[in-house]
Scaffold this active site. Structure first.
Site, PDB file in Angstrom:
ATOM      1  N   THR A  45      42.732  36.846  39.842  1.00 32.15           N
ATOM      2  CA  THR A  45      43.054  36.859  41.246  1.00 32.15           C
ATOM      3  C   THR A  45      43.326  35.625  41.760  1.00 32.15           C
ATOM      4  O   THR A  45      43.888  35.575  42.596  1.00 32.15           O
ATOM      5  CB  THR A  45      41.711  37.328  41.973  1.00 32.15           C
ATOM      6  OG1 THR A  45      41.500  38.756  41.362  1.00 32.15           O
ATOM      7  CG2 THR A  45      41.904  37.454  43.289  1.00 32.15           C
ATOM      8  N   TYR A 133      36.560  40.016  29.624  1.00 35.10           N
ATOM      9  CA  TYR A 133      36.876  40.511  31.004  1.00 35.10           C
ATOM     10  C   TYR A 133      37.839  41.664  30.198  1.00 35.10           C
ATOM     11  O   TYR A 133      38.940  41.339  29.556  1.00 35.10           O
ATOM     12  CB  TYR A 133      37.537  39.419  31.655  1.00 35.10           C
ATOM     13  CG  TYR A 133      38.337  39.946  32.813  1.00 35.10           C
ATOM     14  CD1 TYR A 133      38.137  41.342  33.404  1.00 35.10           C
ATOM     15  CD2 TYR A 133      39.274  39.122  33.578  1.00 35.10           C
ATOM     16  CE1 TYR A 133      38.678  41.724  34.467  1.00 35.10           C
ATOM     17  CE2 TYR A 133      39.997  39.624  34.574  1.00 35.10           C
ATOM     18  CZ  TYR A 133      39.699  40.545  35.283  1.00 35.10           C
ATOM     19  OH  TYR A 133      40.316  41.160  36.323  1.00 35.10           O
ATOM     20  N   LYS A 161      33.078  41.703  31.926  1.00 37.60           N
ATOM     21  CA  LYS A 161      33.361  42.145  33.489  1.00 37.60           C
ATOM     22  C   LYS A 161      34.273  43.302  32.900  1.00 37.60           C
ATOM     23  O   LYS A 161      35.227  43.209  32.291  1.00 37.60           O
ATOM     24  CB  LYS A 161      34.226  41.220  34.035  1.00 37.60           C
ATOM     25  CG  LYS A 161      34.942  41.787  35.298  1.00 37.60           C
ATOM     26  CD  LYS A 161      35.892  40.598  35.772  1.00 37.60           C
ATOM     27  CE  LYS A 161      36.664  41.320  37.039  1.00 37.60           C
ATOM     28  NZ  LYS A 161      37.558  40.228  37.784  1.00 37.60           N
ATOM     29  N   ILE A 203      32.234  41.279  40.064  1.00 39.97           N
ATOM     30  CA  ILE A 203      33.090  40.282  40.122  1.00 39.97           C
ATOM     31  C   ILE A 203      34.257  40.959  41.233  1.00 39.97           C
ATOM     32  O   ILE A 203      34.987  41.750  40.424  1.00 39.97           O
ATOM     33  CB  ILE A 203      33.758  39.614  38.900  1.00 39.97           C
ATOM     34  CG1 ILE A 203      32.461  39.055  37.951  1.00 39.97           C
ATOM     35  CG2 ILE A 203      34.629  38.605  39.128  1.00 39.97           C
ATOM     36  CD1 ILE A 203      32.781  38.580  36.732  1.00 39.97           C
TER      37      ILE A 203
END
Length: 292
Positions: A45, A133, A161, A203
Site C-alpha cells: 500500500t 504476506y 498476513k 493489517i
C-alpha cells in the site's frame, strides 16, 4: 506481541511523484493520536514496488524515528528478488524497525519449495522478526497452508498476513500452526471474522482514513465481543468496498487528500483516482463519518 489494528501506511508524494516528508510526518502523528496499534511502512500500500532502495529505507527510518518506540513499526521489505529482500530487511533492522513484512514474490511464480527456500533464506540472513504476506490476487503467487506451516517452525518467522479474504483458508492456517504464530487479516471486509477465529489483528487499508474505528473494531474482535465488532464493521463496510473502486492505493490516497492529510501525488504506473469514482468514495467516507 504485535497485535490489533496495524495500518498499511500510504507513502505521501507531491504532484511530481517526489516523497512528501511533511505529509508523512502528519500521517504518523494522526495514527499515534487515533489509536493505531502498529504502523506498516512501505508495504505494498506504501507503493514499495516503485520506490528505490534509498527512498524505501529513508521512509522506514523517518517513521521509526518519529514513532520513537511508542508503537511497533513493521517495515515492508518483500519483493520478487531474494537478494534484494535480504538487503532491504537488513537495512530495516539497522534503522530500528521492530519487524518486517515480506510479500510473496510476484510475477516470477515460484513453486511452494521456492517460496519456502526464499523466506527461509531471508530469515536466516537477518535476525529480525518476520511476517509472511500472502496476497495471491496481487502477486499471482499463492502460499499454501502447508508451506506456511513449514515456515512457522523457523524461530524469527512470527506470523502471516493472510489477505485472500478466504476464511476457510485462514482456519486451515490457524489449525496448522502453533498458538504463538500470529495470523493477521489483510482483508478489511473479513477481518472481524478472522480475528474471531483466533487471528491477532488486521493489517489494514481502511485504517489509513478511519484509524480510531479500526482500532476499536480490532480490540472488540480480539476480546471476543462479536456483536460490537460486527456492528463497527457493518458501519465501515461502504468504506472497505469504496477503497477498492480502483487498484489500491489509488482510492485511499485520494481519500486522504480529500481529508486534507496529504497532497495528490502517486507514482506511475498508478494514476490519480478517476473522476467517476470521486462521488461514490466521498459518499462512503461521509457514511462512515470520516468526512463532513
Amino acid at each position: 506481541m504485535i497485535a490489533g489494528s496495524m495500518v498499511a501506511l500510504v507513502t505521501p508524494m507531491d504532484a511530481q511523484g517526489g516523497l512528501d516528508w511533511e505529509a508523512l510526518s502528519k500521517l504518523v502523528d494522526f495514527h499515534l493520536q487515533e489509536g493505531t496499534n502498529a504502523i506498516v511502512a512501505v508495504g505494498t500500500t506504501g507503493e514499495s514496488a516503485t520506490l528505490d532502495v534509498g527512498e524505501h529505507i529513508e521512509v522506514i527510518k523517518r517513521v521509526v524515528d518519529q514513532v520513537a518506540g511508542r508503537i511497533p513499526v513493521i517495515a515492508g521489505t518483500g519483493g520478487n528478488s531474494t537478494r534484494e529482500s535480504v538487503e532491504l530487511t537488513r537495512a530495516a533492522k539497522e534503522v530500528g524497525a521492530d519487524a518486517c513484512l515480506l510479500v510473496t514474490p510476484y510475477y516470477n511464480k515460484p513453486t511452494q519449495e521456492g517460496l519456502y527456500l526464499h523466506f527461509r533464506h531471508i530469515a536466516e540472513a537477518v535476525a529480525i522478526p518476520q511476517i509472511l504476506y500472502n496476497v495471491p490476487g496481487r502477486t499471482v503467487c499463492d502460499m499454501l497452508p502447508e508451506t506456511v506451516e513449514r515456515l512457522s517452525k523457523i524461530d524469527n518467522i512470527i506470523g502471516i498476513k493472510e489477505a485472500t479474504g478466504d476464511l476457510q483458508r485462514a482456519q486451515e492456517v490457524l489449525d496448522r500452526v502453533s498458538k504463538d504464530f500470529l495470523v493477521y487479516s489483510g482483508d478489511d471486509a473479513t477481518a472481524v471474522e478472522l480475528m474471531l477465529l483466533g487471528g491477532k489483528g488486521n493489517i489494514s487499508v481502511t485504517a489509513n482514513v478511519a484509524p480510531r474505528a479500526m482500532s476499536d473494531l480490532c480490540a472488540a474482535a480480539m476480546r471476543g465481543e462479536a456483536a460490537i465488532a460486527r456492528a463497527i464493521n457493518d458501519r465501515l463496510m461502504p468504506l472497505h468496498k469504496a477503497l477498492f473502486l480502483e487498484s489500491n492505493p489509488i482510492p485511499v490516497k485520494w481519500a486522504l487528500h480529500e481529508m486534507g492529510l496529504m497532497g495528490d501525488g502517486i507514482r506511475l504506473p498508478l494514476t490519480w483516482l478517476s473522476p467517476r469514482c470521486h462521488e461514490p468514495l466521498r459518499q462512503a467516507m461521509r457514511q462512515c463519518g470520516v468526512l463532513a
